[in-house]
Design a protein around this motif. Structure first.
Motif, short mmCIF file in Angstrom:
data_model
loop_
_atom_site.label_atom_id
_atom_site.label_comp_id
_atom_site.label_asym_id
_atom_site.label_seq_id
_atom_site.Cartn_x
_atom_site.Cartn_y
_atom_site.Cartn_z
N VAL A 201 0.84 -1.20 0.00
CA VAL A 201 0.00 0.00 0.00
C VAL A 201 0.87 1.25 0.00
CG1 VAL A 201 -1.64 1.32 1.39
CG2 VAL A 201 -2.00 -1.11 1.05
N SER B 24 1.04 3.96 -3.04
CA SER B 24 0.74 5.36 -2.75
C SER B 24 1.87 6.27 -3.22
CB SER B 24 0.52 5.55 -1.25
OG SER B 24 -0.58 4.80 -0.82
N LEU C 216 1.64 9.20 -6.01
CA LEU C 216 2.08 10.56 -5.69
C LEU C 216 3.14 11.03 -6.66
CD1 LEU C 216 1.89 12.93 -3.72
CD2 LEU C 216 3.68 11.82 -2.36
#
Length: 57
Positions: free
Chosen positions: A12, A16, A20
């Protein structure tokens, strides 16, 4: 079970960070340059995976 949860948490976090990174590239450089950057990174990552599969350590 603890190891599985750690792996899922790491996955995760990595996803992420990838999202980003893509968003920051899009905001700084625009769509075309972002697609080029991401494309080059995918090609490099695919090459590394191919090398690891063909000749494992």
């Amino acid at each position: 079970m603890k190891r599985v949860m750690m792996e899922i948490g790491l996955l995760v976090v990595v996803l992420s960070l990838a999202g980003l990174h893509t968003l920051v590239c899009y905001r700084l450089f625009g769509l075309v340059v972002t697609l080029v950057i991401v494309g080059v990174q995918i090609v490099i990552a695919s090459g590394i995976v191919w090398i690891k599969i063909r000749a494992p350590d």
